[in-house]
Structure formats: structure tokens, C-alpha cells
Write a protein that holds these residues in place. Sequence first.
Motif, PDB file in Angstrom:
ATOM      1  N   VAL A 295      -0.528  13.965   3.114  1.00  0.00           N
ATOM      2  CA  VAL A 295       0.242  12.735   2.881  1.00  0.00           C
ATOM      3  C   VAL A 295      -0.144  11.689   3.924  1.00  0.00           C
ATOM      4  O   VAL A 295      -0.366  10.516   3.594  1.00  0.00           O
ATOM      5  CB  VAL A 295       1.765  13.010   2.898  1.00  0.00           C
ATOM      6  N   MET A 296      -0.261  12.104   5.187  1.00  0.00           N
ATOM      7  CA  MET A 296      -0.680  11.189   6.244  1.00  0.00           C
ATOM      8  C   MET A 296      -2.042  10.592   5.902  1.00  0.00           C
ATOM      9  O   MET A 296      -2.251   9.388   6.032  1.00  0.00           O
ATOM     10  CB  MET A 296      -0.769  11.912   7.591  1.00  0.00           C
ATOM     11  N   ARG A 297      -2.950  11.423   5.462  1.00  0.00           N
ATOM     12  CA  ARG A 297      -4.291  10.943   5.115  1.00  0.00           C
ATOM     13  C   ARG A 297      -4.248   9.960   3.944  1.00  0.00           C
ATOM     14  O   ARG A 297      -4.977   8.967   3.940  1.00  0.00           O
ATOM     15  CB  ARG A 297      -5.202  12.110   4.795  1.00  0.00           C
ATOM     16  N   LYS A 298      -3.396  10.239   2.951  1.00  0.00           N
ATOM     17  CA  LYS A 298      -3.273   9.319   1.814  1.00  0.00           C
ATOM     18  C   LYS A 298      -2.705   7.982   2.257  1.00  0.00           C
ATOM     19  O   LYS A 298      -3.142   6.931   1.784  1.00  0.00           O
ATOM     20  CB  LYS A 298      -2.404   9.932   0.713  1.00  0.00           C
TER      21      LYS A 298
ATOM     22  N   ALA B 117       0.827  -1.209   0.000  1.00  0.00           N
ATOM     23  CA  ALA B 117       0.000   0.000   0.000  1.00  0.00           C
ATOM     24  C   ALA B 117       0.861   1.259   0.000  1.00  0.00           C
ATOM     25  O   ALA B 117       0.561   2.226  -0.705  1.00  0.00           O
ATOM     26  CB  ALA B 117      -0.947  -0.010   1.198  1.00  0.00           C
ATOM     27  N   LEU B 118       1.935   1.260   0.782  1.00  0.00           N
ATOM     28  CA  LEU B 118       2.809   2.438   0.836  1.00  0.00           C
ATOM     29  C   LEU B 118       3.468   2.729  -0.508  1.00  0.00           C
ATOM     30  O   LEU B 118       3.719   3.894  -0.835  1.00  0.00           O
ATOM     31  CB  LEU B 118       3.871   2.261   1.917  1.00  0.00           C
ATOM     32  N   LYS B 119       3.721   1.699  -1.277  1.00  0.00           N
ATOM     33  CA  LYS B 119       4.351   1.882  -2.599  1.00  0.00           C
ATOM     34  C   LYS B 119       3.425   2.581  -3.586  1.00  0.00           C
ATOM     35  O   LYS B 119       3.877   3.078  -4.607  1.00  0.00           O
ATOM     36  CB  LYS B 119       4.795   0.537  -3.164  1.00  0.00           C
ATOM     37  N   THR B 120       2.124   2.618  -3.290  1.00  0.00           N
ATOM     38  CA  THR B 120       1.169   3.227  -4.220  1.00  0.00           C
ATOM     39  C   THR B 120       1.042   4.736  -4.016  1.00  0.00           C
ATOM     40  O   THR B 120       0.285   5.391  -4.731  1.00  0.00           O
ATOM     41  CB  THR B 120      -0.240   2.598  -4.060  1.00  0.00           C
ATOM     42  N   ILE B 121       1.763   5.302  -3.066  1.00  0.00           N
ATOM     43  CA  ILE B 121       1.631   6.720  -2.741  1.00  0.00           C
ATOM     44  C   ILE B 121       2.909   7.465  -3.131  1.00  0.00           C
ATOM     45  O   ILE B 121       3.894   7.461  -2.389  1.00  0.00           O
ATOM     46  CB  ILE B 121       1.354   6.901  -1.229  1.00  0.00           C
ATOM     47  N   PRO B 122       2.904   8.119  -4.286  1.00  0.00           N
ATOM     48  CA  PRO B 122       4.112   8.822  -4.728  1.00  0.00           C
ATOM     49  C   PRO B 122       4.593   9.880  -3.730  1.00  0.00           C
ATOM     50  O   PRO B 122       5.796  10.083  -3.558  1.00  0.00           O
ATOM     51  CB  PRO B 122       3.696   9.482  -6.051  1.00  0.00           C
TER      52      PRO B 122
ATOM     53  N   ALA C 203      -7.831  19.668  11.387  1.00  0.00           N
ATOM     54  CA  ALA C 203      -6.945  19.730  10.233  1.00  0.00           C
ATOM     55  C   ALA C 203      -7.725  20.228   9.032  1.00  0.00           C
ATOM     56  O   ALA C 203      -8.942  20.043   8.946  1.00  0.00           O
ATOM     57  CB  ALA C 203      -6.374  18.354   9.952  1.00  0.00           C
ATOM     58  N   PRO C 204      -7.032  20.828   8.078  1.00  0.00           N
ATOM     59  CA  PRO C 204      -7.707  21.247   6.861  1.00  0.00           C
ATOM     60  C   PRO C 204      -8.246  20.027   6.124  1.00  0.00           C
ATOM     61  O   PRO C 204      -7.675  18.944   6.224  1.00  0.00           O
ATOM     62  CB  PRO C 204      -6.611  21.953   6.061  1.00  0.00           C
ATOM     63  N   PRO C 205      -9.359  20.168   5.406  1.00  0.00           N
ATOM     64  CA  PRO C 205      -9.912  19.018   4.688  1.00  0.00           C
ATOM     65  C   PRO C 205      -8.922  18.461   3.673  1.00  0.00           C
ATOM     66  O   PRO C 205      -8.070  19.184   3.182  1.00  0.00           O
ATOM     67  CB  PRO C 205     -11.161  19.566   3.992  1.00  0.00           C
ATOM     68  N   ALA C 206      -9.049  17.177   3.393  1.00  0.00           N
ATOM     69  CA  ALA C 206      -8.129  16.510   2.462  1.00  0.00           C
ATOM     70  C   ALA C 206      -8.339  17.014   1.060  1.00  0.00           C
ATOM     71  O   ALA C 206      -9.362  17.457   0.654  1.00  0.00           O
ATOM     72  CB  ALA C 206      -8.334  15.008   2.505  1.00  0.00           C
TER      73      ALA C 206
ATOM     74  N   ASP D  10      -7.840   1.013   2.229  1.00  0.00           N
ATOM     75  CA  ASP D  10      -8.344   0.482   0.959  1.00  0.00           C
ATOM     76  C   ASP D  10      -7.703  -0.852   0.591  1.00  0.00           C
ATOM     77  O   ASP D  10      -8.385  -1.774   0.161  1.00  0.00           O
ATOM     78  CB  ASP D  10      -8.108   1.485  -0.173  1.00  0.00           C
ATOM     79  N   GLU D  11      -6.394  -0.950   0.763  1.00  0.00           N
ATOM     80  CA  GLU D  11      -5.657  -2.139   0.334  1.00  0.00           C
ATOM     81  C   GLU D  11      -5.705  -3.270   1.362  1.00  0.00           C
ATOM     82  O   GLU D  11      -5.697  -4.439   0.989  1.00  0.00           O
ATOM     83  CB  GLU D  11      -4.191  -1.785   0.048  1.00  0.00           C
ATOM     84  N   CYS D  12      -5.709  -2.923   2.638  1.00  0.00           N
ATOM     85  CA  CYS D  12      -5.522  -3.932   3.686  1.00  0.00           C
ATOM     86  C   CYS D  12      -6.740  -4.122   4.590  1.00  0.00           C
ATOM     87  O   CYS D  12      -6.737  -5.011   5.449  1.00  0.00           O
ATOM     88  CB  CYS D  12      -4.310  -3.569   4.538  1.00  0.00           C
ATOM     89  N   GLY D  13      -7.734  -3.272   4.443  1.00  0.00           N
ATOM     90  CA  GLY D  13      -8.949  -3.419   5.230  1.00  0.00           C
ATOM     91  C   GLY D  13      -8.854  -2.941   6.666  1.00  0.00           C
ATOM     92  O   GLY D  13      -9.749  -3.189   7.463  1.00  0.00           O
ATOM     93  N   LEU D  14      -7.786  -2.238   7.011  1.00  0.00           N
ATOM     94  CA  LEU D  14      -7.657  -1.700   8.361  1.00  0.00           C
ATOM     95  C   LEU D  14      -8.437  -0.391   8.450  1.00  0.00           C
ATOM     96  O   LEU D  14      -8.333   0.445   7.567  1.00  0.00           O
ATOM     97  CB  LEU D  14      -6.190  -1.442   8.716  1.00  0.00           C
ATOM     98  N   ARG D  15      -9.182  -0.199   9.509  1.00  0.00           N
ATOM     99  CA  ARG D  15     -10.013   1.003   9.650  1.00  0.00           C
ATOM    100  C   ARG D  15      -9.166   2.145  10.215  1.00  0.00           C
ATOM    101  O   ARG D  15      -9.236   2.442  11.404  1.00  0.00           O
ATOM    102  CB  ARG D  15     -11.209   0.702  10.521  1.00  0.00           C
ATOM    103  N   VAL D  16      -8.375   2.776   9.339  1.00  0.00           N
ATOM    104  CA  VAL D  16      -7.474   3.838   9.783  1.00  0.00           C
ATOM    105  C   VAL D  16      -7.625   5.129   8.982  1.00  0.00           C
ATOM    106  O   VAL D  16      -6.966   6.126   9.295  1.00  0.00           O
ATOM    107  CB  VAL D  16      -5.996   3.362   9.743  1.00  0.00           C
ATOM    108  N   ALA D  17      -8.487   5.151   7.983  1.00  0.00           N
ATOM    109  CA  ALA D  17      -8.601   6.330   7.115  1.00  0.00           C
ATOM    110  C   ALA D  17      -9.177   7.540   7.831  1.00  0.00           C
ATOM    111  O   ALA D  17      -8.811   8.675   7.517  1.00  0.00           O
ATOM    112  CB  ALA D  17      -9.440   6.001   5.884  1.00  0.00           C
TER     113      ALA D  17
END
Length: 163
Positions: A120-123, A41-46, A160-163, A130-137
Motif C-alpha cells: 500500500v505504501m508503494r502504491k 492521487a490518494l483518491k485513486t488508491i482503493p 522489503a518484499p517486491p511489489a 505518477d500524478e504529481c511528478g514527485l520522485r518518491v516511488a
Amino acid sequence: MRIGFFALGIIFSLSGCDRMYGVQSRTSLRDPVSIGCVKTALKTIPEAGKVTYEHEQHNYVELSPKQRNVRTTSHVWLYGEEQNSVLQINQNPDGWDYTNTHSSIGRAIPESEIRQFIPVMRKVNQAIQDECGLRVADLQLERISEGPLWGGGRQAAMTAPPA
């Protein structure tokens, strides 16, 4: 001799000399975490830039409420332009602890830097959900302003400001 992130964190916490500043999102998870899935999942975030992974195991004896041998495994990913953002997932006998943070010891982080990190934290959190099903978004962001152990400190939820 290599000193790991966990050990360094303990050393700095016990030193009590410098404050810790930054922002974090965190939660405890009961279900198992697929570390391979998180890596993918981390690899998908440029915006995460170069990601460095490290893991360590720590064995200790817990005395309360009942004496037991405990093994904690720490999975740590450093990311961001200067590798000063940290995703850490700790596995212990009671479950998993998830923390995504951007922090500094002894130096207040400028608001502009925090505002730049939050999307970036939010992404990162969203991709892991999304990828792993962990409820952290949708984790609440917390401002970190920790003082010396004996002098208190504060940790407050932040808007925080909206994403």
C-alpha cells in the motif's frame, strides 16, 4: 482545544517513555508540491481506504546558524483500515519533507502487518509520483525502532518484499 499531530509527535518524542516502531519511506524535496494533486492521487488508491486530511502551521524562531523566523506548514493524510498509516508533507523555508509511515508508539508492529502495509505504501508513493511528478516511488524503506531520546534507538534500512 485541539492538539495537532505535529504537537502530539513532539510531546511523545520529548516524553521519551515509549519506543516508536514501524516502517517508513522519506525524502527531502526542493521543488514545490501541489497539495491538491497529492489529495487527488490518494483518491485513486482503493487500498488506502478512507483518507483524512489535516494541515497546521507552526511559527518559531530558529537560532542557528542565523536567527530567523520560520513557518512550517504540515500537511497530514491518515489512511488505511484503522487510519494508522500517515503521509506527511512538511513545507519549510528550505524546501519540502516527504514521509510515508506506518508506526506505533509503545507497541511493536507484527511483521505480518508491516508486510501487508508495504504494498500500500508503494502504491501511494507510485501514485504520487505518477500524478504529481514527485520522485518518491523508489524511496528506500526504513524500519523504525526509536528508543527514548537519551537512550538512542535505531533506524535501519530494510529489505522489503517486491511489489
